[in-house]
Design a protein around this motif. Structure first.
Motif, PDB file in Angstrom:
ATOM      1  N   GLN A 190      62.214 -23.409  73.231  1.00  0.00           N
ATOM      2  CA  GLN A 190      62.587 -22.580  72.091  1.00  0.00           C
ATOM      3  C   GLN A 190      61.838 -21.238  72.161  1.00  0.00           C
ATOM      4  N   PRO A 191      62.366 -20.189  71.530  1.00  0.00           N
ATOM      5  CA  PRO A 191      61.625 -18.931  71.434  1.00  0.00           C
ATOM      6  C   PRO A 191      60.280 -19.167  70.739  1.00  0.00           C
ATOM      7  N   LEU A 192      59.239 -18.536  71.254  1.00  0.00           N
ATOM      8  CA  LEU A 192      57.895 -18.690  70.713  1.00  0.00           C
ATOM      9  C   LEU A 192      57.410 -17.340  70.203  1.00  0.00           C
ATOM     10  N   ALA A 193      57.005 -17.301  68.945  1.00  0.00           N
ATOM     11  CA  ALA A 193      56.459 -16.075  68.352  1.00  0.00           C
ATOM     12  C   ALA A 193      54.984 -16.292  68.045  1.00  0.00           C
ATOM     13  N   ARG A 194      54.161 -15.334  68.455  1.00  0.00           N
ATOM     14  CA  ARG A 194      52.739 -15.424  68.145  1.00  0.00           C
ATOM     15  C   ARG A 194      52.467 -14.804  66.775  1.00  0.00           C
ATOM     16  N   MET A 195      51.269 -15.041  66.271  1.00  0.00           N
ATOM     17  CA  MET A 195      50.905 -14.525  64.961  1.00  0.00           C
ATOM     18  C   MET A 195      50.292 -13.131  65.069  1.00  0.00           C
ATOM     19  N   PRO A 221      48.224  -9.062  59.491  1.00  0.00           N
ATOM     20  CA  PRO A 221      47.448  -7.882  59.110  1.00  0.00           C
ATOM     21  C   PRO A 221      46.029  -8.222  58.659  1.00  0.00           C
ATOM     22  N   ALA A 222      45.857  -9.348  57.975  1.00  0.00           N
ATOM     23  CA  ALA A 222      44.515  -9.723  57.524  1.00  0.00           C
ATOM     24  C   ALA A 222      43.646 -10.153  58.698  1.00  0.00           C
ATOM     25  N   LEU A 223      44.260 -10.841  59.672  1.00  0.00           N
ATOM     26  CA  LEU A 223      43.517 -11.210  60.881  1.00  0.00           C
ATOM     27  C   LEU A 223      43.070  -9.951  61.615  1.00  0.00           C
ATOM     28  N   THR A 224      43.965  -8.968  61.720  1.00  0.00           N
ATOM     29  CA  THR A 224      43.619  -7.711  62.378  1.00  0.00           C
ATOM     30  C   THR A 224      42.477  -7.015  61.647  1.00  0.00           C
ATOM     31  N   ALA A 225      42.545  -6.978  60.315  1.00  0.00           N
ATOM     32  CA  ALA A 225      41.485  -6.335  59.540  1.00  0.00           C
ATOM     33  C   ALA A 225      40.142  -7.024  59.761  1.00  0.00           C
ATOM     34  N   TRP A 227      48.513 -18.932  65.341  1.00  0.00           N
ATOM     35  CA  TRP A 227      47.402 -18.261  65.992  1.00  0.00           C
ATOM     36  C   TRP A 227      47.900 -17.059  66.782  1.00  0.00           C
ATOM     37  N   ALA A 228      47.005 -16.076  66.945  1.00  0.00           N
ATOM     38  CA  ALA A 228      47.341 -14.935  67.790  1.00  0.00           C
ATOM     39  C   ALA A 228      47.404 -15.354  69.254  1.00  0.00           C
TER      40      ALA A 228
END
Length: 311
Positions: A85-90, A93-97, A71-72
């Motif tokens: 642990q390091p956490l990366a968000r989503m 590009p399709a979510l942005t569109a 998820w964003a």
């Protein structure tokens, strides 16, 4: 061979299994991908996660190089004290569109006054023309990936868009404000306000009674960000008084929105069921695998979350 644990929930696994395997194959990564919790959590190299998934305690996963969120938004995980642990968000590009399309559609709807033609049971011949886009100031609260994409799309249609963020940002071709004074200046002139802020202690109830009162009469609010950004009772009071034109809301404090909530029946509120933007398995899988590739190559992860800021 890295071990990737899909801990985003069993219900999501059928939609993600094939796209993740395809993305790994395309990237040339030979890995073990499993939706089942490994007997030895310390053997897991990467955790693919979504709130409501399989993990609440991250402490056994001592070998994990990263937690990769689907998820964003990360407000449901960033405060987990076991998550070291390091956490990366989503950033999909399709979510942005999808978000750009939803925001643009609802801004244009309010700008053009389309509702009076779509729902017109009395067959009223209202030939009032709306202003053109350059005459309709838009405030974009939140200048992250999604806010910037929406701001540029609306600006491209001619709307004078001004962005707002908590700290200063310099964005080519896009005026911006920051801080409390900047927010107050912006709200005093904004005819349409779009909220794309994360939920943090500093953004909760950012549109409270005092700030809503700053908006010009007839202003519209479009919120696909987080439900807690708006003080519900204050918004309803402004709408009931006829001061604000409309509120289109895609996110709520409680979801699904309870059936007896006044938003459902209010004539100046449009409810959409958290559909403004959705993570798409195919494109999201490529984002996840790109970060795995970077980690395996010893490169910095993309879209890392700042724990102190909460996003």
């Amino acid at each position: 061979m890295p071990l990737i644990y899909f801990a985003a929930g069993a219900a999501r696994w059928p939609a993600y299994e094939a796209p993740l395997k395809a993305a790994l194959n395309e990237a040339g990564i030979v890995a073990e991908l499993t939706p089942d919790r490994p007997a030895d959590p310390a053997s897991v190299d990467y955790i693919i996660f979504a709130p409501g998934g399989e993990i609440t305690d991250f402490s056994p996963f001592t070998g994990a190089k990263a937690v990769l969120n689907l998820w964003a938004g990360v407000e449901n995980i960033v405060g987990n004290q076991t998550l070291i642990q390091p956490l990366a968000r989503m950033v999909d590009p399709a979510l942005t569109a999808g978000m750009v399309e939803w925001v643009t559609g609802h801004v244009l709807r309010h700008h053009l006054g389309m509702d009076r033609y779509i729902v017109n049971p009395d067959h009223i011949w209202d030939a009032t023309c709306p202003p053109i886009a350059p005459e309709r100031p838009v405030a974009m609260l939140g200048m992250g990936e999604l806010g910037l994409a929406c701001a540029h799309a609306l600006s491209g249609l001619g709307f004078p868009v001004t962005g707002w963020s908590r700290s200063p940002k310099s964005i080519s071709g896009l005026p911006s404000e920051h801080g409390e004074d900047g927010l107050r200046r912006l709200l005093k002139t904004a005819q349409i306000v779009v909220l794309l802020l994360p939920k943090t202690p500093g953004t909760e109830n950012i549109l409270n009674a005092e700030r809503l009162a700053l908006l010009p009469d007839g202003a519209c609010i479009v919120n696909p960000g987080r439900g807690a950004l708006i003080e519900d009772d204050a918004l309803l009071a402004e709408l009931d008084a006829g001061r604000l034109g409309h509120a289109t809301l895609d996110v709520f404090r409680v979801e699904p929105l309870p059936k007896d909530h006044p938003f459902w029946s209010h004539p100046r509120v449009t409810v959409t069921p958290h559909i403004a933007a959705e993570t798409r398995p195919a494109s999201a899988s490529r984002v996840i695998v790109e970060n795995i590739c970077r980690a395996e190559a010893g490169q910095p992860l993309l879209h890392l979350v700042d724990r102190a800021r909460g996003y």
